[in-house]
Design a protein around this motif. Structure first.
Motif, PDB file in Angstrom:
ATOM      1  N   ALA A   1      -3.516  -1.589  -7.437  1.00 31.03           N
ATOM      2  CA  ALA A   1      -4.387  -0.415  -6.749  1.00 31.03           C
ATOM      3  C   ALA A   1      -4.395   1.198  -8.357  1.00 31.03           C
ATOM      4  CB  ALA A   1      -3.280   0.781  -6.117  1.00 31.03           C
ATOM      5  N   VAL A   2      -5.668   2.094  -7.454  1.00 29.87           N
ATOM      6  CA  VAL A   2      -5.783   2.520  -8.308  1.00 29.87           C
ATOM      7  C   VAL A   2      -5.492   3.526  -7.666  1.00 29.87           C
ATOM      8  CG1 VAL A   2      -7.651   4.279  -9.737  1.00 29.87           C
ATOM      9  CG2 VAL A   2      -7.169   1.237 -10.560  1.00 29.87           C
ATOM     10  N   VAL A   3      -5.046   4.969  -7.543  1.00 29.87           N
ATOM     11  CA  VAL A   3      -4.725   6.036  -7.310  1.00 29.87           C
ATOM     12  C   VAL A   3      -4.693   7.471  -7.172  1.00 29.87           C
ATOM     13  CG1 VAL A   3      -2.582   7.094  -5.714  1.00 29.87           C
ATOM     14  CG2 VAL A   3      -2.275   4.844  -5.356  1.00 29.87           C
ATOM     15  N   THR A   4      -5.821   8.531  -6.923  1.00 32.18           N
ATOM     16  CA  THR A   4      -5.587   8.920  -7.411  1.00 32.18           C
ATOM     17  C   THR A   4      -5.266  10.459  -6.567  1.00 32.18           C
ATOM     18  OG1 THR A   4      -7.922   8.877  -7.980  1.00 32.18           O
ATOM     19  CG2 THR A   4      -7.714  10.889  -7.741  1.00 32.18           C
ATOM     20  N   TYR A   5      -4.580  11.082  -6.727  1.00 28.69           N
ATOM     21  CA  TYR A   5      -4.088  12.842  -5.977  1.00 28.69           C
ATOM     22  C   TYR A   5      -4.383  13.608  -6.421  1.00 28.69           C
ATOM     23  CZ  TYR A   5      -0.361  10.826  -3.630  1.00 28.69           C
ATOM     24  OH  TYR A   5       0.854  10.274  -2.839  1.00 28.69           O
ATOM     25  N   ALA A   6      -4.911  14.885  -6.015  1.00 30.30           N
ATOM     26  CA  ALA A   6      -5.546  16.183  -5.913  1.00 30.30           C
ATOM     27  C   ALA A   6      -3.744  16.865  -6.509  1.00 30.30           C
ATOM     28  CB  ALA A   6      -6.133  16.726  -4.379  1.00 30.30           C
ATOM     29  N   ILE A   7      -4.061  17.585  -6.772  1.00 26.79           N
ATOM     30  CA  ILE A   7      -2.759  18.582  -7.118  1.00 26.79           C
ATOM     31  C   ILE A   7      -3.649  19.927  -7.386  1.00 26.79           C
ATOM     32  CG2 ILE A   7      -1.592  19.491  -9.603  1.00 26.79           C
ATOM     33  CD1 ILE A   7      -1.961  16.713 -10.712  1.00 26.79           C
ATOM     34  N   PRO A   8      -2.222  20.702  -6.287  1.00 28.89           N
ATOM     35  CA  PRO A   8      -2.406  21.952  -6.321  1.00 28.89           C
ATOM     36  C   PRO A   8      -3.303  22.913  -7.393  1.00 28.89           C
ATOM     37  CG  PRO A   8      -0.743  21.818  -5.274  1.00 28.89           C
ATOM     38  CD  PRO A   8      -1.173  20.169  -6.151  1.00 28.89           C
TER      39      PRO A   8
ATOM     40  N   ASN B   1      -7.299   2.374  -3.519  1.00 29.43           N
ATOM     41  CA  ASN B   1      -8.288   1.986  -3.484  1.00 29.43           C
ATOM     42  C   ASN B   1      -7.511   0.650  -4.446  1.00 29.43           C
ATOM     43  OD1 ASN B   1      -9.625  -0.541  -4.118  1.00 29.43           O
ATOM     44  ND2 ASN B   1     -11.019   0.059  -5.478  1.00 29.43           N
ATOM     45  N   ILE B   2      -7.042  -0.267  -3.244  1.00 32.62           N
ATOM     46  CA  ILE B   2      -5.697  -1.649  -3.956  1.00 32.62           C
ATOM     47  C   ILE B   2      -6.663  -3.029  -3.331  1.00 32.62           C
ATOM     48  CG2 ILE B   2      -5.016  -2.015  -1.171  1.00 32.62           C
ATOM     49  CD1 ILE B   2      -2.413  -2.373  -2.652  1.00 32.62           C
ATOM     50  N   THR B   3      -6.633  -4.216  -4.333  1.00 32.53           N
ATOM     51  CA  THR B   3      -6.867  -4.713  -4.476  1.00 32.53           C
ATOM     52  C   THR B   3      -5.566  -6.122  -4.197  1.00 32.53           C
ATOM     53  OG1 THR B   3      -8.088  -4.614  -5.826  1.00 32.53           O
ATOM     54  CG2 THR B   3      -8.154  -6.561  -5.758  1.00 32.53           C
ATOM     55  N   PHE B   4      -5.856  -7.546  -3.175  1.00 31.41           N
ATOM     56  CA  PHE B   4      -4.894  -8.147  -3.085  1.00 31.41           C
ATOM     57  C   PHE B   4      -5.134  -9.339  -3.867  1.00 31.41           C
ATOM     58  CE2 PHE B   4      -4.815  -5.665   0.085  1.00 31.41           C
ATOM     59  CZ  PHE B   4      -2.918  -4.331   0.502  1.00 31.41           C
ATOM     60  N   LEU B   5      -3.764  -9.431  -4.911  1.00 29.42           N
ATOM     61  CA  LEU B   5      -4.680 -10.790  -5.077  1.00 29.42           C
ATOM     62  C   LEU B   5      -3.417 -11.812  -5.200  1.00 29.42           C
ATOM     63  CD1 LEU B   5      -3.845  -9.148  -8.899  1.00 29.42           C
ATOM     64  CD2 LEU B   5      -6.212  -9.629  -7.828  1.00 29.42           C
TER      65      LEU B   5
ATOM     66  N   LEU C   1      -6.737  16.931 -10.409  1.00 31.65           N
ATOM     67  CA  LEU C   1      -6.683  15.848 -10.507  1.00 31.65           C
ATOM     68  C   LEU C   1      -5.598  14.514 -11.160  1.00 31.65           C
ATOM     69  CD1 LEU C   1     -10.370  14.825  -9.621  1.00 31.65           C
ATOM     70  CD2 LEU C   1      -7.964  14.900  -7.970  1.00 31.65           C
ATOM     71  N   ALA C   2      -5.151  12.803 -10.897  1.00 29.26           N
ATOM     72  CA  ALA C   2      -3.722  12.953 -11.544  1.00 29.26           C
ATOM     73  C   ALA C   2      -3.988  11.611 -10.674  1.00 29.26           C
ATOM     74  CB  ALA C   2      -2.776  12.889 -11.458  1.00 29.26           C
ATOM     75  N   VAL C   3      -4.908  10.626 -11.986  1.00 25.66           N
ATOM     76  CA  VAL C   3      -5.193   8.710 -11.470  1.00 25.66           C
ATOM     77  C   VAL C   3      -4.029   8.346 -11.685  1.00 25.66           C
ATOM     78  CG1 VAL C   3      -7.208   7.533 -11.647  1.00 25.66           C
ATOM     79  CG2 VAL C   3      -7.439  10.163 -11.884  1.00 25.66           C
ATOM     80  N   VAL C   4      -3.834   6.784 -11.352  1.00 20.98           N
ATOM     81  CA  VAL C   4      -2.342   6.482 -11.444  1.00 20.98           C
ATOM     82  C   VAL C   4      -2.988   4.959 -11.230  1.00 20.98           C
ATOM     83  CG1 VAL C   4      -0.311   5.875 -11.129  1.00 20.98           C
ATOM     84  CG2 VAL C   4      -0.893   8.747 -11.128  1.00 20.98           C
ATOM     85  N   ASP C   5      -2.789   3.536 -11.854  1.00 25.33           N
ATOM     86  CA  ASP C   5      -2.398   2.400 -11.917  1.00 25.33           C
ATOM     87  C   ASP C   5      -0.907   1.952 -11.644  1.00 25.33           C
ATOM     88  OD1 ASP C   5      -4.187   0.042 -12.595  1.00 25.33           O
ATOM     89  OD2 ASP C   5      -2.769  -0.140 -13.748  1.00 25.33           O
ATOM     90  N   VAL C   6      -1.189   1.470 -10.328  1.00 20.07           N
ATOM     91  CA  VAL C   6      -0.226   0.773 -10.158  1.00 20.07           C
ATOM     92  C   VAL C   6      -0.214  -1.204  -9.810  1.00 20.07           C
ATOM     93  CG1 VAL C   6       1.070   0.967  -8.075  1.00 20.07           C
ATOM     94  CG2 VAL C   6       0.527   2.591  -8.397  1.00 20.07           C
ATOM     95  N   ARG C   7       0.942  -1.844 -10.455  1.00 17.48           N
ATOM     96  CA  ARG C   7       0.921  -3.077 -10.519  1.00 17.48           C
ATOM     97  C   ARG C   7       2.209  -3.691  -9.707  1.00 17.48           C
ATOM     98  NH1 ARG C   7      -3.044  -5.096 -15.078  1.00 17.48           N
ATOM     99  NH2 ARG C   7      -4.964  -3.175 -14.848  1.00 17.48           N
ATOM    100  N   LEU C   8       2.069  -4.568  -8.748  1.00 18.46           N
ATOM    101  CA  LEU C   8       2.996  -4.489  -7.752  1.00 18.46           C
ATOM    102  C   LEU C   8       2.865  -5.834  -7.929  1.00 18.46           C
ATOM    103  CD1 LEU C   8       0.242  -2.584  -5.847  1.00 18.46           C
ATOM    104  CD2 LEU C   8       3.113  -2.078  -5.160  1.00 18.46           C
ATOM    105  N   ARG C   9       4.463  -6.273  -7.847  1.00 19.14           N
ATOM    106  CA  ARG C   9       4.695  -7.754  -7.991  1.00 19.14           C
ATOM    107  C   ARG C   9       6.042  -8.047  -6.617  1.00 19.14           C
ATOM    108  NH1 ARG C   9       3.968  -5.628 -13.156  1.00 19.14           N
ATOM    109  NH2 ARG C   9       3.180  -7.274 -14.734  1.00 19.14           N
TER     110      ARG C   9
ATOM    111  N   MET D   1       0.912  -0.832  -0.070  1.00 22.45           N
ATOM    112  CA  MET D   1       0.063   0.271  -0.082  1.00 22.45           C
ATOM    113  C   MET D   1       0.863   1.052  -0.217  1.00 22.45           C
ATOM    114  SD  MET D   1      -3.075  -1.095   2.671  1.00 22.45           S
ATOM    115  CE  MET D   1      -3.751   0.405   2.227  1.00 22.45           C
ATOM    116  N   THR D   2       1.559   1.676   1.024  1.00 24.41           N
ATOM    117  CA  THR D   2       3.560   2.807   0.850  1.00 24.41           C
ATOM    118  C   THR D   2       3.663   2.164  -0.575  1.00 24.41           C
ATOM    119  OG1 THR D   2       3.367   2.000   3.448  1.00 24.41           O
ATOM    120  CG2 THR D   2       5.002   3.353   2.315  1.00 24.41           C
TER     121      THR D   2
END
Length: 135
Positions: A124-131, A80-84, A105-113, A53-54
């Motif tokens: 995970a799908v991570v959304t960031y608010a941009i100032p 939002n993270i899904t453990f597979l 806003l930025a929306v990022v797809d993150v794939r972890l191995r 998650m981090t």
């Protein structure tokens, strides 16, 4: 910003206590990792949930910084993270790509191995608010 620039900015802004490092940056893509020595293990010999998650959050943030510049006040608004599958007791790697990079806003797809494995352990799908005014 390249990987060295992002790592330097993160160290200056947040100190050196970060568990993840940015390994590579390309247009719209970033690879980051948590080395095996920094992975938190849980009973049963698997990586604890806070580690991926981090890393997912950090990889998304680093990808955004690499593309918009050193904006320390960009903040996570959703993760939002899904453990597979059960991760191996090894380092964790993340590949992050943009689903959207907008002005606010930025929306990022993150794939972890697990290091050395082609199989996803989480996504995970991570959304960031941009100032305002950052871009």
């Amino acid at each position: 910003m390249d990987a060295d620039d992002v790592n330097r900015f993160l160290a200056e802004a947040f100190g050196t206590e970060r568990s993840y490092l940015v390994a590579e940056v390309r247009e719209g893509w970033l690879r980051a990792r948590v080395p095996a020595s920094a992975v938190g293990l849980r009973p049963g010999g698997t990586v604890s949930g806070p580690t991926p998650m981090t890393l997912a959050d950090g990889a998304a943030y680093a990808l955004i910084l690499a593309h918009i510049g050193p904006v320390a006040l960009a903040v996570t608004s959703s993760l939002n993270i899904t453990f597979l599958r059960k991760p191996q007791p090894a380092g964790v790697e993340a590949e992050a790509t943009f689903l959207k990079l907008g002005r606010k806003l930025a929306v990022v797809d993150v794939r972890l191995r697990s290091e050395g494995s082609p199989d996803l352990v989480a996504q995970a799908v991570v959304t960031y608010a941009i100032p305002t005014g950052a871009i």
